[in-house]
Design a protein around this motif. Structure first.
Motif, PDB file in Angstrom:
ATOM      1  N   TYR A 211      16.543 -22.539  -5.647  1.00  0.00           N
ATOM      2  CA  TYR A 211      15.780 -21.955  -6.746  1.00  0.00           C
ATOM      3  C   TYR A 211      16.570 -20.820  -7.380  1.00  0.00           C
ATOM      4  O   TYR A 211      17.465 -20.232  -6.761  1.00  0.00           O
ATOM      5  N   ASP A 212      16.195 -20.505  -8.610  1.00  0.00           N
ATOM      6  CA  ASP A 212      16.717 -19.328  -9.298  1.00  0.00           C
ATOM      7  C   ASP A 212      15.642 -18.255  -9.286  1.00  0.00           C
ATOM      8  O   ASP A 212      14.517 -18.495  -9.736  1.00  0.00           O
ATOM      9  N   GLU A 213      15.963 -17.083  -8.753  1.00  0.00           N
ATOM     10  CA  GLU A 213      14.981 -16.007  -8.654  1.00  0.00           C
ATOM     11  C   GLU A 213      14.727 -15.373 -10.014  1.00  0.00           C
ATOM     12  O   GLU A 213      15.655 -15.005 -10.733  1.00  0.00           O
ATOM     13  N   ASP A 214      13.450 -15.235 -10.367  1.00  0.00           N
ATOM     14  CA  ASP A 214      13.026 -14.547 -11.581  1.00  0.00           C
ATOM     15  C   ASP A 214      11.982 -13.513 -11.175  1.00  0.00           C
ATOM     16  O   ASP A 214      10.937 -13.870 -10.624  1.00  0.00           O
ATOM     17  N   ARG A 215      12.263 -12.272 -11.448  1.00  0.00           N
ATOM     18  CA  ARG A 215      11.380 -11.203 -10.982  1.00  0.00           C
ATOM     19  C   ARG A 215      10.050 -11.187 -11.725  1.00  0.00           C
ATOM     20  O   ARG A 215       9.030 -10.775 -11.180  1.00  0.00           O
ATOM     21  N   ASP A 216      10.047 -11.614 -12.996  1.00  0.00           N
ATOM     22  CA  ASP A 216       8.842 -11.519 -13.810  1.00  0.00           C
ATOM     23  C   ASP A 216       7.981 -12.767 -13.758  1.00  0.00           C
ATOM     24  O   ASP A 216       6.868 -12.772 -14.270  1.00  0.00           O
ATOM     25  N   ARG A 217       8.475 -13.854 -13.172  1.00  0.00           N
ATOM     26  CA  ARG A 217       7.700 -15.086 -13.117  1.00  0.00           C
ATOM     27  C   ARG A 217       8.160 -15.913 -11.926  1.00  0.00           C
ATOM     28  O   ARG A 217       8.999 -15.468 -11.148  1.00  0.00           O
ATOM     29  N   SER A 218       7.572 -17.100 -11.785  1.00  0.00           N
ATOM     30  CA  SER A 218       7.898 -17.935 -10.641  1.00  0.00           C
ATOM     31  C   SER A 218       9.337 -18.422 -10.717  1.00  0.00           C
ATOM     32  O   SER A 218       9.936 -18.505 -11.794  1.00  0.00           O
ATOM     33  N   ALA A 219       9.895 -18.746  -9.558  1.00  0.00           N
ATOM     34  CA  ALA A 219      11.300 -19.145  -9.478  1.00  0.00           C
ATOM     35  C   ALA A 219      11.525 -20.476 -10.186  1.00  0.00           C
ATOM     36  O   ALA A 219      10.655 -21.361 -10.193  1.00  0.00           O
ATOM     37  N   ASP A 220      12.708 -20.613 -10.792  1.00  0.00           N
ATOM     38  CA  ASP A 220      13.089 -21.843 -11.477  1.00  0.00           C
ATOM     39  C   ASP A 220      13.764 -22.798 -10.499  1.00  0.00           C
ATOM     40  O   ASP A 220      14.588 -22.397  -9.678  1.00  0.00           O
ATOM     41  N   PHE A 221      13.423 -24.058 -10.610  1.00  0.00           N
ATOM     42  CA  PHE A 221      13.994 -25.096  -9.756  1.00  0.00           C
ATOM     43  C   PHE A 221      15.418 -25.422 -10.206  1.00  0.00           C
ATOM     44  O   PHE A 221      15.681 -25.616 -11.398  1.00  0.00           O
ATOM     45  N   LEU A 222      16.354 -25.476  -9.241  1.00  0.00           N
ATOM     46  CA  LEU A 222      17.749 -25.806  -9.540  1.00  0.00           C
ATOM     47  C   LEU A 222      18.188 -27.133  -8.931  1.00  0.00           C
ATOM     48  O   LEU A 222      19.098 -27.769  -9.457  1.00  0.00           O
ATOM     49  N   GLY A 223      17.596 -27.524  -7.824  1.00  0.00           N
ATOM     50  CA  GLY A 223      17.988 -28.777  -7.193  1.00  0.00           C
ATOM     51  C   GLY A 223      17.418 -28.898  -5.793  1.00  0.00           C
ATOM     52  O   GLY A 223      16.955 -27.915  -5.205  1.00  0.00           O
ATOM     53  N   LYS A 224      17.471 -30.131  -5.263  1.00  0.00           N
ATOM     54  CA  LYS A 224      16.821 -30.390  -3.984  1.00  0.00           C
ATOM     55  C   LYS A 224      17.506 -31.559  -3.292  1.00  0.00           C
ATOM     56  O   LYS A 224      18.026 -32.479  -3.940  1.00  0.00           O
ATOM     57  N   VAL A 225      17.515 -31.511  -1.957  1.00  0.00           N
ATOM     58  CA  VAL A 225      17.961 -32.654  -1.158  1.00  0.00           C
ATOM     59  C   VAL A 225      16.932 -32.889  -0.054  1.00  0.00           C
ATOM     60  O   VAL A 225      16.282 -31.946   0.424  1.00  0.00           O
ATOM     61  N   ALA A 226      16.766 -34.142   0.332  1.00  0.00           N
ATOM     62  CA  ALA A 226      15.872 -34.525   1.423  1.00  0.00           C
ATOM     63  C   ALA A 226      16.671 -35.366   2.410  1.00  0.00           C
ATOM     64  O   ALA A 226      17.270 -36.387   2.021  1.00  0.00           O
ATOM     65  N   ILE A 227      16.691 -34.934   3.692  1.00  0.00           N
ATOM     66  CA  ILE A 227      17.537 -35.563   4.706  1.00  0.00           C
ATOM     67  C   ILE A 227      16.661 -35.971   5.891  1.00  0.00           C
ATOM     68  O   ILE A 227      16.125 -35.099   6.594  1.00  0.00           O
ATOM     69  N   PRO A 228      16.485 -37.272   6.149  1.00  0.00           N
ATOM     70  CA  PRO A 228      15.754 -37.695   7.356  1.00  0.00           C
ATOM     71  C   PRO A 228      16.495 -37.244   8.614  1.00  0.00           C
ATOM     72  O   PRO A 228      17.733 -37.327   8.693  1.00  0.00           O
ATOM     73  N   LEU A 229      15.753 -36.763   9.585  1.00  0.00           N
ATOM     74  CA  LEU A 229      16.385 -36.253  10.804  1.00  0.00           C
ATOM     75  C   LEU A 229      17.177 -37.337  11.533  1.00  0.00           C
ATOM     76  O   LEU A 229      18.205 -37.061  12.152  1.00  0.00           O
ATOM     77  N   LEU A 230      16.729 -38.577  11.461  1.00  0.00           N
ATOM     78  CA  LEU A 230      17.415 -39.651  12.157  1.00  0.00           C
ATOM     79  C   LEU A 230      18.738 -40.032  11.507  1.00  0.00           C
ATOM     80  O   LEU A 230      19.540 -40.747  12.110  1.00  0.00           O
ATOM     81  N   ASN A 231      18.986 -39.561  10.276  1.00  0.00           N
ATOM     82  CA  ASN A 231      20.240 -39.869   9.581  1.00  0.00           C
ATOM     83  C   ASN A 231      21.300 -38.787   9.744  1.00  0.00           C
ATOM     84  O   ASN A 231      22.367 -38.869   9.143  1.00  0.00           O
ATOM     85  N   ILE A 232      21.011 -37.754  10.537  1.00  0.00           N
ATOM     86  CA  ILE A 232      21.911 -36.610  10.651  1.00  0.00           C
ATOM     87  C   ILE A 232      22.951 -36.860  11.735  1.00  0.00           C
ATOM     88  O   ILE A 232      22.625 -37.303  12.846  1.00  0.00           O
ATOM     89  N   GLN A 233      24.208 -36.576  11.397  1.00  0.00           N
ATOM     90  CA  GLN A 233      25.300 -36.621  12.361  1.00  0.00           C
ATOM     91  C   GLN A 233      25.573 -35.197  12.856  1.00  0.00           C
ATOM     92  O   GLN A 233      25.936 -34.327  12.068  1.00  0.00           O
ATOM     93  N   ASN A 234      25.395 -34.959  14.137  1.00  0.00           N
ATOM     94  CA  ASN A 234      25.520 -33.609  14.685  1.00  0.00           C
ATOM     95  C   ASN A 234      26.925 -33.048  14.481  1.00  0.00           C
ATOM     96  O   ASN A 234      27.926 -33.745  14.654  1.00  0.00           O
ATOM     97  N   GLY A 235      26.958 -31.737  14.092  1.00  0.00           N
ATOM     98  CA  GLY A 235      28.220 -31.026  13.950  1.00  0.00           C
ATOM     99  C   GLY A 235      29.010 -31.371  12.711  1.00  0.00           C
ATOM    100  O   GLY A 235      30.115 -30.855  12.522  1.00  0.00           O
TER     101      GLY A 235
END
Length: 400
Positions: A211-235
């Motif tokens: 997010y982008d922080e804005d002191r006078d209003r709600s934060a602006d969305f910049l981007g997102k990722v979603a990662i299933p735990l079963l797809n993660i390679q440790n380290g």
């Protein structure tokens, strides 16, 4: 085995070693008698800013980390500017800590030679994480732990008019939600924060949002990722392309993460038979046209009341009606003669009382009800259009 991540931030009020009244400082780090890092030299500065990073693998926490500052002299022996040390045993695991080291000269311990600001993160490697894992099994609802290191992001979207952003990162697993600090005026922020979550369902999805922080209003969305735990390679230190809120298409920028997941396969399999945990952290609601119109009507009634009252008072001064002006003059004299301060808030209650009379009589509510019905129909049509646009966009992206 431990991983020690250090960010050398800055020096404050360092000692003067040059005839010009300044110094050319650099920093050396030593562990177990061996030099493990040397920073760059900042010329002619007593408050240098380095912002340099180093990572070390540490076998034992008994050996302290020695930090020494020198003044660079071309062709001559560098001058000593102070030293300090950091006890690794006192550091809290899996948490980025801000540390200030006081520089001293062993020969003159009473002399103040300035300070160094560091950010230190001590991370147990996999064997130590497993020990933490077994301790976490005291809770029957947990099937494991996940450790997320938010390293940095690159090429983020510019959300401010200055062409920069003030990004921060939110890491969320089911109903657990943690947040990094904000890096101001930067499209390539470095966070280097480590977070640990208890895993209740191995089929959960880890969401990382910038997010982008804005002191006078709600934060602006910049981007997102979603990662299933079963797809993660440790380290594995991996870069993820940021996507839109609905994860239907890419947006600008990438984020670098290092994730470790350790879980008990038996408990995770048994937990699979139970329904998914209900997610209580919801997205921000859309702006309601109904509520907006309702508030607008309230303000309009108050403003119209004040305008009508002003016109009525003005007509008294212009003697449009002799009887009305005489009555207003008598009322003015009586009010001034008997005026008290408590009458001011009573007078301000008159517009509210007038609104209440209108609502109670139903004279003003009929038009508002019809307006609300029309607005609700328009709002439903807008939502239907938005849904159709989302479907078309998803189909287009799937074809491409």
């Amino acid at each position: 085995m431990y991983q020690l991540d250090i960010i050398l931030k800055r020096g404050n009020n360092l000692a003067i070693r040059d005839r010009t009244g300044t110094s050319d400082p650099y920093v050396k780090f030593k562990l177990a008698g061996k030099e493990v890092f040397r920073s760059k030299t900042i010329h002619k500065n007593l408050n240098p800013v380095w912002e340099e990073r180093l990572s070390l693998l540490v076998d034992t926490l008994k050996e302290p980390l020695y930090v020494k500052v020198f003044d660079y002299d071309f062709g001559l022996q560098d001058d000593f500017m102070g030293s300090s040390y950091l006890h690794l045993e006192s550091l809290e695991h899996l948490r980025a800590l801000d540390v200030t080291l006081d520089l001293k000269d062993p020969q003159y311990p009473d002399h103040d030679l300035g300070t160094l600001d560091l950010e230190v993160t001590l991370t147990p490697k996999e064997g130590d994480l497993k020990e933490s894992l077994w301790r976490s099994f005291n809770s029957l609802k947990d099937v494991g732990v996940v450790q997320v290191k938010v390293i940095r992001a690159e090429g983020l979207m510019a959300a401010d008019v200055t062409g920069k952003s003030d990004p921060f990162c939110v890491v969320q697993l089911s109903n657990d939600r943690l947040q990094t600090h904000t890096v101001y005026k930067n499209l390539n922020p470095d966070w280097n924060k480590v977070f640990v979550f208890n895993v209740k369902d191995i089929h959960s999805v880890l969401e990382v949002t910038v997010y982008d922080e804005d002191r006078d209003r709600s934060a602006d969305f910049l981007g997102k990722v979603a990662i299933p735990l079963l797809n993660i390679q440790n380290g594995e230190r991996k870069s993820y392309a940021l996507k839109s809120k609905e994860l239907t298409g890419p947006t600008k920028g990438v984020i670098f993460l290092e994730i470790d997941v350790i879980f008990n396969a038996v408990k995770a399999g048994l937990r699979t038979l139970n329904p998914l945990e209900q997610k209580y952290i919801e997205d921000e609601p859309r702006v309601s046209k109904q509520l907006l119109q309702q508030n607008f009507n309230r303000v309009r009634r108050c403003v119209m009341f004040l305008i009508n009252a002003g016109c009525y008072i003005n007509s008294c001064f212009e003697w449009e009606s002799t009887q009305r002006s005489v009555c207003a003059f008598v009322l003015f004299v009586v009010v001034v003669w008997n005026f008290e301060l408590y009458m001011i808030p009573l007078a301000l209650l008159l517009p509210l009382a007038w609104n209440y009379v209108l609502i109670a009589s139903g004279r003003d509510n009929r038009q508002d009800v019809q307006a609300m019905e029309d607005l609700l129909e328009d709002e439903d049509e807008d939502y239907d259009k938005d849904d159709k646009v989302d479907v078309v966009l998803a189909q287009t992206l799937s074809k491409t």
